[in-house]
Design a protein around this motif. Sequence first.
Motif, PDB file in Angstrom:
ATOM      1  N   GLU A  96      90.891   8.068  27.577  1.00 16.97           N
ATOM      2  CA  GLU A  96      91.191   9.475  27.281  1.00 16.97           C
ATOM      3  C   GLU A  96      91.014  10.342  28.522  1.00 16.97           C
ATOM      4  OE1 GLU A  96      89.229  12.947  24.508  1.00 16.97           O
ATOM      5  OE2 GLU A  96      89.183  10.875  23.794  1.00 16.97           O
TER       6      GLU A  96
ATOM      7  N   GLU B 143      93.971   9.792  30.865  1.00 16.09           N
ATOM      8  CA  GLU B 143      95.169  10.497  30.379  1.00 16.09           C
ATOM      9  C   GLU B 143      95.056  11.991  30.636  1.00 16.09           C
ATOM     10  OE1 GLU B 143      95.648   9.541  26.291  1.00 16.09           O
ATOM     11  OE2 GLU B 143      95.986   7.411  26.670  1.00 16.09           O
ATOM     12  N   LEU B 144      93.865  12.545  30.407  1.00 20.37           N
ATOM     13  CA  LEU B 144      93.654  13.971  30.640  1.00 20.37           C
ATOM     14  C   LEU B 144      93.841  14.308  32.120  1.00 20.37           C
ATOM     15  CD1 LEU B 144      92.782  16.751  29.596  1.00 20.37           C
ATOM     16  CD2 LEU B 144      90.422  16.056  30.036  1.00 20.37           C
ATOM     17  N   ARG B 145      93.295  13.475  32.987  1.00 20.59           N
ATOM     18  CA  ARG B 145      93.446  13.739  34.420  1.00 20.59           C
ATOM     19  C   ARG B 145      94.910  13.664  34.831  1.00 20.59           C
ATOM     20  NH1 ARG B 145      90.923  10.057  39.010  1.00 20.59           N
ATOM     21  NH2 ARG B 145      90.146   9.095  37.123  1.00 20.59           N
TER      22      ARG B 145
ATOM     23  N   ARG C 113      97.437  14.429  32.963  1.00 21.08           N
ATOM     24  CA  ARG C 113      98.100  15.641  32.471  1.00 21.08           C
ATOM     25  C   ARG C 113      97.708  16.870  33.269  1.00 21.08           C
ATOM     26  NH1 ARG C 113      96.655  13.931  27.269  1.00 21.08           N
ATOM     27  NH2 ARG C 113      95.064  15.539  27.202  1.00 21.08           N
ATOM     28  N   VAL C 114      96.424  16.977  33.614  1.00 16.23           N
ATOM     29  CA  VAL C 114      95.932  18.180  34.276  1.00 16.23           C
ATOM     30  C   VAL C 114      96.390  18.239  35.725  1.00 16.23           C
ATOM     31  CG1 VAL C 114      93.833  19.352  35.043  1.00 16.23           C
ATOM     32  CG2 VAL C 114      93.966  18.418  32.754  1.00 16.23           C
ATOM     33  N   THR C 115      96.388  17.114  36.402  1.00 19.13           N
ATOM     34  CA  THR C 115      96.794  17.095  37.813  1.00 19.13           C
ATOM     35  C   THR C 115      97.965  16.134  37.989  1.00 19.13           C
ATOM     36  OG1 THR C 115      95.177  15.381  38.292  1.00 19.13           O
ATOM     37  CG2 THR C 115      94.493  17.647  38.663  1.00 19.13           C
ATOM     38  N   PRO C 116      99.164  16.546  37.575  1.00 16.17           N
ATOM     39  CA  PRO C 116     100.307  15.630  37.663  1.00 16.17           C
ATOM     40  C   PRO C 116     100.675  15.269  39.097  1.00 16.17           C
ATOM     41  CG  PRO C 116     101.022  17.821  36.991  1.00 16.17           C
ATOM     42  CD  PRO C 116      99.531  17.824  37.001  1.00 16.17           C
TER      43      PRO C 116
ATOM     44  N   ARG D 163      98.670  14.395  41.405  1.00 20.50           N
ATOM     45  CA  ARG D 163      97.910  13.197  41.786  1.00 20.50           C
ATOM     46  C   ARG D 163      98.552  11.940  41.217  1.00 20.50           C
ATOM     47  NH1 ARG D 163      91.541  14.667  41.085  1.00 20.50           N
ATOM     48  NH2 ARG D 163      91.411  16.095  42.835  1.00 20.50           N
ATOM     49  N   SER D 164      98.940  11.993  39.960  1.00 25.33           N
ATOM     50  CA  SER D 164      99.541  10.795  39.361  1.00 25.33           C
ATOM     51  C   SER D 164     100.899  10.515  39.993  1.00 25.33           C
ATOM     52  CB  SER D 164      99.659  10.947  37.852  1.00 25.33           C
ATOM     53  OG  SER D 164     100.447  12.072  37.536  1.00 25.33           O
TER      54      SER D 164
END
Length: 75
Positions: free
Chosen positions: A45, A48-50, A52-55, A57-58
């Motif tokens: 979780e 997934e949150l990270r 979403r919050v910092t796209p 970075r992903s």
Amino acid sequence: MTDVTGAGAPREDVPPRPGPQGDISPEQVREHLRRRAIFLRELAEARELRARVTPHRSRRARIHAVLRRRTFRIN
């Protein structure tokens, strides 16, 4: 000089550690597995949150992964 006569002998003041099927009761095994499942669920979780919050970075991680795969590709 050091005395090495008892270097390989187990110490008497330290209790032996339980093995894979040691002195662990089924209830302790269940509790351990329950806590592990909760931890892994929360970890997924958080990831997934990270994402979403910092796209950015992903996105950057995906781009770098693609570049690494291209670098090690054999022609």
